[in-house]
Design a protein around this motif. Structure first.
Motif, PDB file in Angstrom:
ATOM      1  N   SER A  81       0.810  -1.213   0.000  1.00 67.65           N
ATOM      2  CA  SER A  81       0.000   0.000   0.000  1.00 67.65           C
ATOM      3  C   SER A  81       0.841   1.260   0.000  1.00 67.65           C
ATOM      4  N   ASN A  82       1.949   1.286   0.749  1.00 63.19           N
ATOM      5  CA  ASN A  82       2.767   2.504   0.822  1.00 63.19           C
ATOM      6  C   ASN A  82       3.571   2.758  -0.450  1.00 63.19           C
ATOM      7  N   LYS A 108      -3.012   7.527  -4.530  1.00 60.59           N
ATOM      8  CA  LYS A 108      -4.414   7.788  -4.203  1.00 60.59           C
ATOM      9  C   LYS A 108      -4.921   8.961  -5.032  1.00 60.59           C
ATOM     10  N   VAL A 109      -6.176   8.871  -5.478  1.00 63.49           N
ATOM     11  CA  VAL A 109      -6.843   9.964  -6.196  1.00 63.49           C
ATOM     12  C   VAL A 109      -8.206  10.174  -5.559  1.00 63.49           C
ATOM     13  N   THR A 116     -13.992   2.773  -7.991  1.00 61.69           N
ATOM     14  CA  THR A 116     -14.745   2.979  -6.760  1.00 61.69           C
ATOM     15  C   THR A 116     -16.117   3.523  -7.121  1.00 61.69           C
ATOM     16  N   VAL A 117     -16.953   3.726  -6.109  1.00 61.28           N
ATOM     17  CA  VAL A 117     -18.315   4.230  -6.289  1.00 61.28           C
ATOM     18  C   VAL A 117     -18.462   5.500  -5.472  1.00 61.28           C
ATOM     19  N   THR A 138      -8.040   4.341  -3.889  1.00 64.44           N
ATOM     20  CA  THR A 138      -6.823   4.116  -3.124  1.00 64.44           C
ATOM     21  C   THR A 138      -6.022   2.950  -3.684  1.00 64.44           C
ATOM     22  N   ASP A 139      -4.779   2.855  -3.227  1.00 63.48           N
ATOM     23  CA  ASP A 139      -3.892   1.734  -3.542  1.00 63.48           C
ATOM     24  C   ASP A 139      -3.737   1.534  -5.051  1.00 63.48           C
TER      25      ASP A 139
END
Length: 682
Positions: free
Chosen positions: A367-368, A372-373, A418-419, A429-430
């Motif tokens: 993850s790091n 991210k947007v 995403t929603v 994310t990620d």
């Protein structure tokens, strides 16, 4: 029993199941993970689950759990129990006629080298590799393949993922399909679950054999005339009846029951970032076999548009997975369906843990190492409401740079979706580092949104886009509309199936999944085609879900012409009207449109032959999305009654046709004056 009492009972049963499962495994979790390397086999064992893999091929040949010596089909060859596979072909050549799909070359990706990557009491990770060189040209896909298997301490299952790599100097080739497959034992696993609504006892694979089953219009569809269990007599079995959209294809599997206990085997896919073509792409999952699939790329419901084509100098690397093969069990007569509830909870845990921290390959980023947007998504359709309206439940995603809507045909890279929430806010994310376009679509509005700049994701980046506004295609006010713009034909009329070709699971849900509905059109419209009258007809009852060919007596087919009748109180002969035609799917279809003259030549619109999606034969309700915006000169229309003729001309087969999503006729543009009245633009 009252609803509140039922909810309490269900919660109690779930907690009891969880307690029993934890208790049954607690004595084994302290032993750690052990690895036993033999000449022909490699065994991972954490005291709960034991997994036996062939050495060096990397096939899963045995899963031992809950006192069952092997959950996989022991009568199958070792290469046909648990395996990765690929369907491929050489680039730039005529497609071959081999393999499971009738196209391409089928390869179970047999490895030639085995390596231990991680070995300690907390984790074992194994690597089975195959390295390509030019002596293998034309024999194997030009890919380096690394299949990984992971077992963790205390885990009731194991993980698998793979890394594919095509080097720059290697030859061109195509990929049709790639996936992981598992074959549970047919003598034990007879209850299949795909979702809360889609679950049932299944026939046996023997019921499909000659003498018991009758092959129908294509090999996958078989009518069970003489099944071993009489309850299945007359049903149709077809694996495509159990397909599932990527966005909801997280967990499915099988349950084995006996008098004392029940065992579940589940295939959990915690992310679809590595699957092709975005959240709406349909994939196979569990079906008769018993079979469990996690498909990462396929041409189903999209056709050749989704063949992954690589040039001779095109480097590429991609990580598929990890996915989780999860096992659970319960005893003491508790309902086996509680295993499903537990599997769903485990799926939620896996999704929450994504991206995993334990894979050892440097190609799987934590993850790091990702980005991210976030932003807010609004829509403005001035002929509905002259304001910026927050989009609730809209899909927003990142995919490789391309044209508007290209995400649904993109298959080489990763996609992240995403929603939006009730206020239109979204956070993706990620995201793996790279260049992306941001795409979106909104139920209730036609077309696709694309952000006007390329987004570059770097490790640890956080990008705030602010407010994004989608103005869907619109030239004038709605004169009439048919359907709901949602990229699906599900709202239209789905006929009852022929009683000879019924799947009992779908009598009261997803009726479009029944076999043979293409034959019902000609039965309901034996001589004349569908006529829809705006203001009188109801698209839920009067618009057949697919425009199909009509079968003639000599086993040939003829194209069909549908009519839309509508009334105009006035017509602006100098204006340009707009016909918006959104298709949910097409298969070798050629659509011609005429207005008020069924013989007009040329028509006002004619498509090419479009689509190779085979959605109709595969019991789908959508494939790829097509949008046509057609100018209609006002001189073609008259005050009073008008008719639009929709002709599908290709008569090659019963599966040629069109699934409409939504149709709208717009009047010429209007301007709004200060007194709030509207007038035609001169």
């Amino acid at each position: 029993m009252k609803q509140g009492t039922m909810e309490f009972v269900n919660l109690f049963m779930f907690l009891m199941l969880h307690f029993i499962m934890v208790l049954s495994s607690s004595n084994s979790t302290n032993s750690g993970v052990r690895l036993d390397i033999q000449e022909k086999h490699v065994i991972m064992d954490n005291g709960i689950v034991q997994v036996n893999l062939s050495n060096p091929e990397g096939y899963v040949i045995g899963i031992q759990y809950n006192g069952i010596d092997n959950l996989l089909e022991v009568v199958n060859d070792e290469s046909n129990r648990g395996y990765w596979d690929i369907v491929w072909d050489q680039g730039g050549v005529k497609r071959t006629k081999k393999g499971a799909k009738g196209k391409g070359r089928f390869d179970r990706m047999e490895a030639t080298n085995f390596t231990v990557i991680v070995e300690n009491e907390e984790q074992v990770e194994l690597s089975f590799t195959r390295t390509w060189n030019f002596s293998l040209e034309g024999k194997l896909a030009p890919l380096n393949i690394d299949k990984r298997f992971i077992m963790l301490r205390g885990s009731s299952g194991f993980y698998t993922y793979a890394i594919y790599e095509h080097l720059k100097e290697w030859p061109a080739f195509d990929i049709d399909n790639t996936r992981v497959a598992f074959k549970p034992r047919k003598d034990k696993f007879k209850y299949m679950i795909i979702s809360d609504e889609r679950q049932r006892f299944m026939p046996l694979p023997d019921d499909r054999l000659p003498g018991r089953g009758e092959v129908l219009a294509y090999p996958e569809a078989v009518r069970l005339d003489n099944p071993i269990e009489p309850e299945f007599k007359g049903e149709v079995d077809d694996k495509y009846e159990y397909s599932c959209e990527s966005r909801s294809n997280n967990v499915h599997g099988w349950i084995s029951t006996n008098k004392s206990d029940s065992t579940g085997i589940w295939l959990i896919t915690p992310s679809y970032e590595f699957r092709s073509a975005g959240p709406l792409k349909q994939y196979l999952g569990s079906h008769l076999g018993p079979t469990m699939l996690s498909v990462f790329h396929s041409t189903h419901y999209s056709g050749t548009d989704l063949i992954m084509k690589f040039g001779p100098n095109e480097p590429w690397k991609k990580v598929f997975g990890p996915i989780f093969i999860y096992l659970n069990s319960i005893s003491n007569g508790v309902s086996p369906k509680m295993l499903w509830n537990n599997a769903k909870q485990q799926t939620a845990n896996e999704i929450e843990s994504w991206p995993y921290t334990f894979p050892a390959s440097k190609d799987f980023l934590s993850s790091n190492q990702r980005g991210k947007v976030e932003g807010r998504f609004l829509v403005r359709d001035r002929y509905i409401k002259d304001a910026f309206v927050p989009v609730s439940g809209g899909y927003v995603g990142l995919a490789a740079p391309g044209d508007v809507g290209s995400w649904q045909r993109e298959c080489k890279g990763y996609q992240f979706w995403t929603v939006t929430d009730d206020e239109g806010y979204f956070s993706i994310t990620d995201i793996l580092p790279g260049d992306y376009n941001l795409y979106s679509w909104v139920k209730g509005f036609i077309g696709d949104f694309q952000y006007n700049s390329t987004i570059n994701i770097t490790s640890g980046s956080e990008i705030k886009l602010g407010e994004l506004v989608y103005e869907p295609p619109r030239d004038g006010p709605t004169l009439w509309e048919i359907g709901i713009p949602d990229r699906s034909a599900a709202e239209f009329y789905i006929p009852d199936p022929n009683p000879l070709y019924v799947n009992l699971l779908y009598l009261n849900q997803d009726r479009y999944r029944q076999y043979g509905l293409w034959e019902r059109y000609a039965e309901l419209y034996p001589n004349e085609d569908l006529v829809y009258t705006v203001g009188i007809s109801d698209y839920k009852k009067d618009w057949f879900f697919a425009q199909l060919n009509r079968k003639k007596d000599n086993n040939t087919y003829q194209g069909t012409t549908w009519q839309i009748n509508f009334n105009l109180d006035q017509v602006n002969p100098n204006g340009i009207y707009k016909l918006r035609l959104a298709l949910a799917s097409a298969h070798f279809a050629q659509l011609q449109i005429r207005i008020n003259n069924s013989n007009a030549n040329p028509p006002i619109f004619s498509s090419e032959v479009i689509g190779k999606e085979n959605t109709i034969a595969r019991h789908g309700i959508h494939g790829l999305y097509w949008l046509y915006n057609i100018d209609v000169n006002g001189t073609l229309l008259v005050k009073g009654n008008n008719t639009i003729f929709l002709t599908q001309t290709n008569n090659a087969s019963p599966f040629v046709g069109i699934l409409y999503d939504y149709i709208r006729l717009e009047g010429p543009a209007y301007v709004k004056f200060e007194d709030q009245n509207y007038s035609l633009v001169k």
